[in-house]
Enzyme design. Sequence first.
Site, PDB file in Angstrom:
ATOM      1  N   GLU A   5       0.882  -1.169   0.000  1.00  0.00           N
ATOM      2  CA  GLU A   5       0.000   0.000   0.000  1.00  0.00           C
ATOM      3  C   GLU A   5       0.911   1.208   0.000  1.00  0.00           C
ATOM      4  OE1 GLU A   5      -1.658   3.090   0.974  1.00  0.00           O
ATOM      5  OE2 GLU A   5      -2.506   2.283   2.828  1.00  0.00           O
ATOM      6  N   CYS A  43      -2.568   8.360   3.491  1.00  0.00           N
ATOM      7  CA  CYS A  43      -2.434   7.858   2.124  1.00  0.00           C
ATOM      8  C   CYS A  43      -3.657   8.211   1.293  1.00  0.00           C
ATOM      9  CB  CYS A  43      -2.252   6.340   2.137  1.00  0.00           C
ATOM     10  SG  CYS A  43      -0.755   5.798   2.969  1.00  0.00           S
TER      11      CYS A  43
END
Length: 463
Positions: A231, A265
Amino acid sequence: MTATIQLISPVDGRIYAERPYADAGQIEQALAAAATAQAQWKHRPLSERAAFCSAATDAMLAMKGEIVPELAWQMGRPVRYGAGELRGFEERARHMIAIAPKALASVEPTPIAGFRRHIQRDPLGTVLVVAPWNYPYLTAVNTIIPALMAGNSVILKHASQTLLVGERFAEAFRRARLPEGLFQNLLLSHEQTSKIIGSGRVHQVNFTGSVPAGAAMESAATGRFLGLGLELGGKDPAYVRADANLEHAVENLVDGSFFNSGQSCCAVERIYVDQALYPQFVERFVALTRQYVLGNPLDEATTLGPLINPGAADFVRRQIADALAQGAKALIEPQAFAPDVAGSAYLAPQVLVDVTHQMSVMRDESFGPVVGIMPVTGDDQAVALMNDSEFGLSASIWTTDLAAAEQLGNRVDTGTVFMNRCDYLDPALAWTGVKNSGRGVTLSSLGYEHLTRAKSFHLRHEI
């Protein structure tokens, strides 16, 4: 002399904690213990695994009073928001425990007379979790609990900036009386982490971090045929259609842009607004942004803490300066946010207009409290701009038309499509990304597929 990790607090720049790196003997012991413990753990009934994981979740929540200020000192999040991460931690942990029986159940094909056939989900072995500092409990729990529920052992390598979080996980499992060796927290250098990945003694690596670090993980795993979940961040867009609820969109997009000082993120980093709403949207967005209080995260009045370090803040300052040099306009006066001093980790939020995709602030991940806003003529231009990125983690569409949101969502290259919300992980849905946002899945029943391997049974019992 033993090498140590120094945790430098973004609050005041001083050393908040210092710990020695694991040595070669400790790493060898951890890997051996993980393999030994997992060989027994995988045969434990799922109900017993659930009891241990639930007890560890309870134990973590019992430490809230210590964890909240600790988080502020380690990574700068205001104490008024610290408990929110623990609520998310609990939501994800309990959801993954609850769905495990169904997610891990054998797959039964259509029956055939004389045969017993099924696909069993077996654990992989030892799972290495390499966790980041920005949401240190949430990102780690995404893998730790389901990995243990699936019958694996876990080794956690947490970011040096939040090394105390790894210790909290270890303490929670100790209080839960999890069998020794099943969960271990190791303080590792990048080189040590790479060696473990390349050792052949871990069978899945789940990493959250930067694109270059993800590439280093892939390089370390070359030839080992292990699973790798990455990720790697994003440059997440939002599109506000002409039919959007303006007040709702502004309130939620300001929060989505600046919560955690933009260090998420899936933070909203670029916004495209239908030209009919654009003037009103920008005016209200700026007015709400000006209400933030930048300051010491230990102060209950603070709503915007420092970035993780002065270097991160200076990167965003350079992005803003470069954008202004190319014709962008800044709508927030930094001097209104007193602690914003050049070279410090404290950075005022900023809203930029007259931006283009030739500017770094609209292309490169900022990971800070800045957002660019552009007017668009309609859906086609918005989709083209949303897709004009190397990243694809999440995207949000703000509209009252459900059918339009679904249709547009199918055109956007992203892992998650939101309608009228943003910057949130639903544990019932797969968390994944496309392009340079990574690969693999955590959360939901699909997350269990990356923590198990299929084993087929084809048994002919009538001959």
